[in-house]
Design a protein around this motif. Structure first.
Motif, mmCIF file in Angstrom:
data_model
loop_
_atom_site.group_PDB
_atom_site.id
_atom_site.type_symbol
_atom_site.label_atom_id
_atom_site.label_comp_id
_atom_site.label_asym_id
_atom_site.label_seq_id
_atom_site.Cartn_x
_atom_site.Cartn_y
_atom_site.Cartn_z
ATOM 1 N N SER A 1 0.872 -1.162 0.000
ATOM 2 C CA SER A 1 0.000 0.000 0.000
ATOM 3 C C SER A 1 0.905 1.206 0.000
ATOM 4 N N PRO B 1 1.286 6.266 4.004
ATOM 5 C CA PRO B 1 2.502 6.895 4.491
ATOM 6 C C PRO B 1 3.095 6.108 5.654
ATOM 7 N N LEU C 1 -10.512 12.570 11.803
ATOM 8 C CA LEU C 1 -11.812 12.003 11.435
ATOM 9 C C LEU C 1 -12.677 11.840 12.678
ATOM 10 N N SER D 1 -4.395 17.560 5.397
ATOM 11 C CA SER D 1 -3.764 16.274 5.655
ATOM 12 C C SER D 1 -4.001 15.325 4.484
ATOM 13 N N LEU D 2 -5.212 15.360 3.988
ATOM 14 C CA LEU D 2 -5.577 14.477 2.877
ATOM 15 C C LEU D 2 -4.747 14.810 1.642
ATOM 16 N N ARG E 1 -7.064 -1.531 -6.636
ATOM 17 C CA ARG E 1 -7.319 -1.182 -5.250
ATOM 18 C C ARG E 1 -6.732 0.190 -4.939
ATOM 19 N N HIS F 1 -10.320 9.205 -2.306
ATOM 20 C CA HIS F 1 -9.871 10.347 -1.511
ATOM 21 C C HIS F 1 -9.867 11.628 -2.327
ATOM 22 N N LEU G 1 -14.449 3.709 -3.733
ATOM 23 C CA LEU G 1 -14.584 2.872 -2.541
ATOM 24 C C LEU G 1 -14.718 1.412 -2.906
ATOM 25 N N LEU H 1 -12.155 -1.249 -1.539
ATOM 26 C CA LEU H 1 -12.521 -2.232 -0.521
ATOM 27 C C LEU H 1 -12.692 -3.646 -1.084
ATOM 28 N N ARG I 1 -2.165 -7.375 0.724
ATOM 29 C CA ARG I 1 -2.346 -6.267 1.628
ATOM 30 C C ARG I 1 -3.830 -6.009 1.860
ATOM 31 N N PHE J 1 -20.001 -0.455 3.862
ATOM 32 C CA PHE J 1 -19.611 0.958 3.841
ATOM 33 C C PHE J 1 -19.910 1.663 2.509
ATOM 34 N N HIS K 1 -10.064 3.090 8.644
ATOM 35 C CA HIS K 1 -8.719 3.642 8.728
ATOM 36 C C HIS K 1 -7.939 2.947 9.836
HETATM 37 C C1 HEM Z 1 -11.670 13.198 4.508
HETATM 38 C C2 HEM Z 1 -11.776 12.176 5.231
HETATM 39 C C3 HEM Z 1 -11.367 10.775 4.886
HETATM 40 C C4 HEM Z 1 -12.227 9.756 4.668
HETATM 41 C C5 HEM Z 1 -13.745 9.831 4.714
HETATM 42 C C6 HEM Z 1 -11.446 8.590 4.390
HETATM 43 C C7 HEM Z 1 -11.975 7.328 4.153
HETATM 44 C C8 HEM Z 1 -11.244 6.197 3.925
HETATM 45 C C9 HEM Z 1 -11.766 4.892 3.792
HETATM 46 C C10 HEM Z 1 -13.244 4.540 3.897
HETATM 47 C C11 HEM Z 1 -10.762 4.036 3.569
HETATM 48 C C12 HEM Z 1 -10.906 2.557 3.480
HETATM 49 C C13 HEM Z 1 -10.386 1.895 2.330
HETATM 50 C C14 HEM Z 1 -9.581 0.683 2.744
HETATM 51 O O1 HEM Z 1 -9.743 0.176 3.859
HETATM 52 O O2 HEM Z 1 -8.773 0.259 1.950
HETATM 53 C C15 HEM Z 1 -9.557 4.802 3.543
HETATM 54 C C16 HEM Z 1 -8.286 4.297 3.326
HETATM 55 C C17 HEM Z 1 -7.144 5.039 3.398
HETATM 56 N N1 HEM Z 1 -7.056 6.365 3.756
HETATM 57 FE FE1 HEM Z 1 -8.550 7.619 4.062
HETATM 58 N N2 HEM Z 1 -10.121 8.902 4.423
HETATM 59 C C18 HEM Z 1 -10.031 10.237 4.731
HETATM 60 C C19 HEM Z 1 -8.860 10.941 4.904
HETATM 61 C C20 HEM Z 1 -7.597 10.412 4.789
HETATM 62 C C21 HEM Z 1 -6.391 11.111 5.055
HETATM 63 C C22 HEM Z 1 -6.336 12.537 5.556
HETATM 64 C C23 HEM Z 1 -5.380 10.266 4.799
HETATM 65 C C24 HEM Z 1 -3.904 10.501 4.890
HETATM 66 C C25 HEM Z 1 -3.305 10.891 5.913
HETATM 67 C C26 HEM Z 1 -5.941 9.027 4.372
HETATM 68 C C27 HEM Z 1 -5.206 7.914 4.019
HETATM 69 C C28 HEM Z 1 -5.732 6.705 3.715
HETATM 70 C C29 HEM Z 1 -4.954 5.567 3.330
HETATM 71 C C30 HEM Z 1 -3.444 5.536 3.174
HETATM 72 C C31 HEM Z 1 -5.841 4.535 3.120
HETATM 73 C C32 HEM Z 1 -5.527 3.168 2.607
HETATM 74 C C33 HEM Z 1 -5.095 2.237 3.601
HETATM 75 C C34 HEM Z 1 -4.867 0.975 2.896
HETATM 76 O O3 HEM Z 1 -3.874 0.894 2.165
HETATM 77 O O4 HEM Z 1 -5.703 0.093 3.056
HETATM 78 N N3 HEM Z 1 -7.292 9.136 4.382
HETATM 79 N N4 HEM Z 1 -9.882 6.124 3.765
#
Ligand code: HEM
Lengths: 590, 376
Positions: A23, A26, A58, A121-122, A196, A204, A491, A495, A523, B290, B333
């Motif tokens: 993945s 970070p 969040l 951050s995002l 994925r 995002h 999504l 997912l 992963r 979700f 997350h």
């Molecule tokens: C605005 C609000 C945000 C929402 C609603 C959100 C929502 C989500 C959701 C639902 C997932 C699930 C997908 C999965 O499990 O693979 C996800 C994964 C992820 N999010 Fe966010 N996110 C947000 C902000 C952020 C921010 C600020 C970061 C960075 C710092 C971030 C980094 C990630 C990463 C790296 C993954 C993937 C993890 C993986 O590899 O499975 N997200 N996010």
């Protein structure tokens, strides 16, 4: 839990870097590196863009959204009234709440701060991840780690087939399974499920589109209100609208030009059972014309879920009520007022109140007088008002009645100040009396009331219905919608797609024969990588049949942790006795 | 005077009777499940279910056949243990047998019945009764809709009936597809009864036509998906609770204690699936739901735009849907972040479900907003 590993948990040997980072999440950094301001700034930026801080933000966002659902908000429908009422009830805390912006949570400083930080951050998270992902796409799948037994999913056997042929077969099979596969250095490296990461990035990023749509709407939208009695029409200009709320980029000069006329209004209500009086249908029949030209009108209807789109505006039906048609005749017999007068509903049974202002009543005894009437319209009047007062029993017009009081004197309209047309300012008015009591009349349609003291008469000719409309111009909806649709698609990819790597290595053994090793890394939590690896291995055995003597070589006692399992362990365990098939510390948690 | 009626009182009455009958049948099913758990408690020490050892024997037999292709994959378990998966393809027949053996700490229990025949019979009766109850329940929902010729989800009573049904149906579908989920029977029937009980007592309203705000095709879309999400979140919630329980049980056993958390008998926990199975199940359900929940909120926003002119107004219902959404995003997350797996993530899942529950009961009953319809 089987095969749930992230790179963050795997203490991989340096040569296993290939297996790392499935993945592009970070990596968590430990503490400030470097010196001085710059080091700290970089550390803080790293923190802000870390997954842990994203998680906290969040969490804060969901907490911060709560008070707004429990305390009345200005920006909700009729919010202003509710907030004022709430403040009147809670005089001690209201000023504190006001200071904390608790009546305006969703545009408050603190709520904005949270989501702005979250989006910063995002952004700080997505941009590097996107670059990194592009790099991944351009490179070949990472080469096989030297020690495949360290991978979470592993299988091995011995075969008599030629090592190069086995590697080539594995390459072909992986290609057939639509892996990106690369054969080099006596091993195959393959990867699949890039969607994925694409989905995750798309999701995002589309959150930014959603935010953009929101922002545009709040900067460039405007809403106006207009109440019309059946038969009336209006041109959509600031002078003819009842009220208008503009924003920075949509002011009263930008109003979409159109003409709209209410032909008729239909309301239906539940007439029995425990939901009696509940509304069942509201339909406004209208005619309209786009632009300035009103000579050719188009027919249309507006219902609660079906607004009418005219030019860049949408017209929504938001309210309705009754407008009694009243005629006032003065002492000389001249008609001084005639018209349908909208009365405003006070309860769910449409008990309605309203006023009639006759600013030019004429004079009775040579003196100039004005007259005012206030009263109730009851669509279904009770037989007697005793105990209840004038209250309607049902919102439909089953037994309509008009109840009026009469006043004479000065309406106060000449002062030039704008007046509420639904209220009578009785400061300089005197109520007419009859037999020492305030003069009052209950009229059915068609009935007339001869006013006391020779003031002439009032006739209740009948009634019409009125409907009120919200004229709304809101750009940015399509952007928000596109963002939403992309978010869902992203999504689903993020997912439901499993990203995984598979390595195959076939090496000729010094004593003859070939050792085939397969390993996999996924992963995600619901990966079926073990099943997939097993399928691949069975297929590969067409080209690399297991050596006959292998079954005999197996020792059930060596099964270790799965001792109660009669199925044999990986054959490789006996071939490389120095290393356990899977080191026990590999996945140590926390 | 304008009237609107169009309610068939006989069908409406039949609907109520069917719902009550379903409740009676579910209650009997609940007792049957309780018998299953009680009878099964004897002699049910962590042993493989007979079905499982049967297939193992088969594999071993198949492996004896010359020319069979067979591979055993070793899988590293989260707890440090290993798991193996053996796949055998029989030569010439194209058939494959897949068996999994698991590390000692990851063995799924044999189910409520243990190895007692009597308990198994009680369990089978319970499942049959649940099917019957679900049929009556479905009849009740359909007749309710027919009595007013519309989708039968216009108020909280109707949502609750549909929601309880969604949950039961999901469970039965899993059973029918040969998944090992009979242990879910008791919690599902209990949750269904609880939901229906609240619906018929607190939330009941007569079958009637809808207020104009609900005259929209979005009713079918938005509300159906919301109901489905609710049922699934509920199931994931049950799995999360059981995960926490089983995990606590494992820890207690490791510490030398002999009972489960809160003094529950060890034999109950032994018969349940492994903690990792619960954990995975709850994650899978939540992750599956979700995107659908996201869709539900967006569909609601589109509908709000059509009905009220603004797609988002921070109405209490909207706000709590958003809170629930963010809470589940937090959970996802957390699962993706190192150090947050296991119990910590499970607590987040519980919090997210609490938001969902409050959005459903709390907001509808205690908070006034635009989402208030006939009755409640
Ligand atoms: C605005 C609000 C945000 C929402 C609603 C959100 C929502 C989500 C959701 C639902 C997932 C699930 C997908 C999965 O499990 O693979 C996800 C994964 C992820 N999010 Fe966010 N996110 C947000 C902000 C952020 C921010 C600020 C970061 C960075 C710092 C971030 C980094 C990630 C990463 C790296 C993954 C993937 C993890 C993986 O590899 O499975 N997200 N996010």
């Amino acid at each position: 839990m089987s095969n749930t590993t992230t790179e963050a948990e795997l203490p991989l040997a340096p040569d296993d870097a290939a297996a790392e980072r499935l993945s592009t999440a970070p990596v968590e950094s430990e503490g400030p590196t470097g010196i001085g301001m710059f080091g700290w700034a970089r550390w803080m930026w790293r923190q802000l863009t870390s997954m842990r801080v994203a998680l906290i933000l969040l969490f804060l966002l969901s907490l911060a959204a709560i008070p707004g659902s429990l305390i009345p908000q200005y920006q909700n429908g009729q919010g202003q009234l509710k907030v004022e009422a709430w403040k009147a009830q809670h005089t001690t805390v209201a000023p504190i709440y006001e200071k904390l912006q608790l009546f305006d949570v969703y545009s408050s400083v603190w709520f904005s701060a949270i989501y702005i930080l979250l989006f910063v951050s995002l952004a700080g998270c997505i941009v590097p991840r996107t670059w990194q992902f592009v790099g991944v796409l351009r490179a070949q799948p990472p080469a096989a780690p030297r020690n495949l037994t360290r991978m979470p999913v592993y299988a091995a056997w011995r075969t008599e087939a030629d090592a190069d042929a086995v590697n080539a077969a594995a390459h072909r099979l992986l290609r057939k399974r639509r892996f990106r596969a690369n054969l080099s250095g006596g091993a195959v490296a393959a990867e699949k499920g890039y969607l994925r990461e694409v989905g995750n990035l798309l999701f995002h990023m589309s959150l930014f589109a959603l935010l953009g749509g929101f922002a545009w709407a709040s900067l460039a939208s405007g809403t106006g209100g207009k109440l019309m009695v059946e038969g009336e029409g209006y041109s959509n200009t600031i002078t003819q609208l009842d009220d208008f709320n503009g924003t920075r980029f949509y002011g009263s000069d930008d109003l979409d030009p159109f003409f709209l006329k209410l032909d008729g209004f239909t309301a239906k209500f539940q007439d029995k059972g425990d939901q009696i009086g509940a509304a069942r249908q509201f339909t406004a029949n209208v005619e309209y014309a786009k632009g300035e030209d009103t000579s050719r009108l188009t027919k249309g209807t507006i219902e609660v879920n079906h607004p009418l789109e005219i030019g860049g505006s949408k017209v929504f039906l938001i309210g309705h009520g009754y407008a009694p048609v009243i005629t006032v005749t003065n002492a000389k017999g001249e008609v001084v007022y005639h018209g349908a007068t909208p009365f405003l509903p006070q309860d769910s049974n449409l008990t309605s109140t309203g006023v009639v202002k006759v600013s030019d009543y004429g004079d009775k005894d040579g003196a100039k007088t004005q007259m005012g009437f206030s009263g109730f319209f009851l669509p279904t009047a009770p037989l007697s008002f005793e105990g209840t007062g004038p209250v309607s029993l049902f919102p439909g017009d089953a037994a309509p009645e008009l109840v009026l009081n009469a006043f004479a004197g000065d309406l106060g309209t000449d002062s030039g100040l704008p007046q509420n047309i639904y209220q009578l300012n009785t400061r300089k008015l005197t109520q007419l009396t009859q037999d020492g009591q305030p003069a009052k009349a209950r009229l059915k349609p068609g009935q007339a009331w001869a006013l006391p003291d020779g003031y002439g008469s009032v006739t209740f000719d009948g009634y019409k219905q009125w409907a009120s409309f919200n004229v709304s111009h809101r750009p940015g909806n399509s952007i928000a919608l596109a963002g939403a649709v992309l978010a869902i698609l992203g999504l689903i990819g993020s997912l439901f797609v499993q990203r995984r790597r598979i390595w195959v290595r076939a090496v000729a053994l010094p004593g003859g024969g070939t050792q085939v090793e397969l390993a996999g890394l996924a992963r995600s939590e619901s990966a079926k990588i073990a099943e997939e690896l097993a399928e691949l291995a069975v297929d590969l055995q067409d080209d690399a049949p297991a050596s006959e003597d292998e079954d005999d070589a197996e020792d059930p006692a060596a099964d270790g942790p799965a001792a109660d399992d009669p199925a044999p362990e990986a054959a490789a365990a006996s071939d490389t006795p120095a290393e356990p098939a899977v080191p026990a510390d590999q996945n140590s948690k926390e | 005077m304008h009237l609107a009626s169009g309610v068939d009182p006989q069908l409406a009455d039949l609907s109520n009777k069917l719902i009550y009958s379903a409740m009676v049948v579910y209650t009997i099913a609940m007792f049957a499940h309780m018998f299953e758990w009680t009878f099964g408690s004897k002699g049910a020490v962590a042993v493989r279910s007979t079905a499982q050892s049967g297939s193992l024997a088969e594999t071993v037999a198949a492996a004896e056949t010359k020319g069979a292709k067979r591979v055993t994959v070793t899988v590293a378990g989260a707890g440090g243990g290993t798991t193996t998966l053996t796949r055998t393809a029989l030569a010439g027949e194209g058939a494959t047998v897949v068996t999994s053996g698991r590390g000692a700490d990851e063995v799924d229990g044999p189910g409520a019945a243990g190895n007692s025949q009597r308990a198994d019979l009680a369990g089978r009766i319970a499942v049959s009764l649940t099917v019957l109850g679900a049929l009556l329940h479905a009849g009740g929902i359909v007749t309710r809709g027919l009595s007013v010729s519309r989708w039968p989800w216009g108020n909280m009573y109707e949502f609750s009936c549909a929601f309880a049904f969604a949950m039961t149906a999901a469970y039965l579908v899993l059973l029918a597809s040969k998944k090992n989920v009979r242990w879910l029977g008791l919690p599902v029937v209990l949750a269904g009864l609880l939901t229906l009980g609240i619906a018929t007592t607190v939330l009941y309203t007569d079958s009637e036509q809808l207020v104009p705000a609900l005259h929209s095709p979005w009713l079918a879309i938005h509300v159906s998906t919301a109901i489905f999400c609710g049922g699934a979140f509920y199931a994931a919630f049950i799995a999360t609770l059981l995960y926490l329980g089983k995990d606590a049980f494992d820890k207690r056993i490791a510490a030398g204690l002999t009972t489960g958390p809160l003094g529950t008998p060890a034999s109950i926990w032994r018969r349940l699936p492994a903690a990792s199975t619960f954990d995975k199940l709850s994650y899978r359900i939540n992750a599956l739901v979700f995107p659908l929940w996201t869709f539900t909120i967006i569909a609601g926003a589109i509908w709000a735009e059509a009905a009220w002119g603004k797609y988002w107004e921070w109405d209490p219902k909207e706000t709590w849907s958003f809170i629930t959404w963010v809470a589940y995003a937090c959970y996802l997350h957390a699962r993706a972040t190192a150090g947050w797996k296991g119990r910590k993530a499970a607590y987040l899942a519980l919090a997210a479900f609490a938001c969902w529950l409050f959005n459903y009961y709390g907001v509808n009953i205690f908070v006034t907003g635009k989402h208030s319809y006939a009755g409640i």
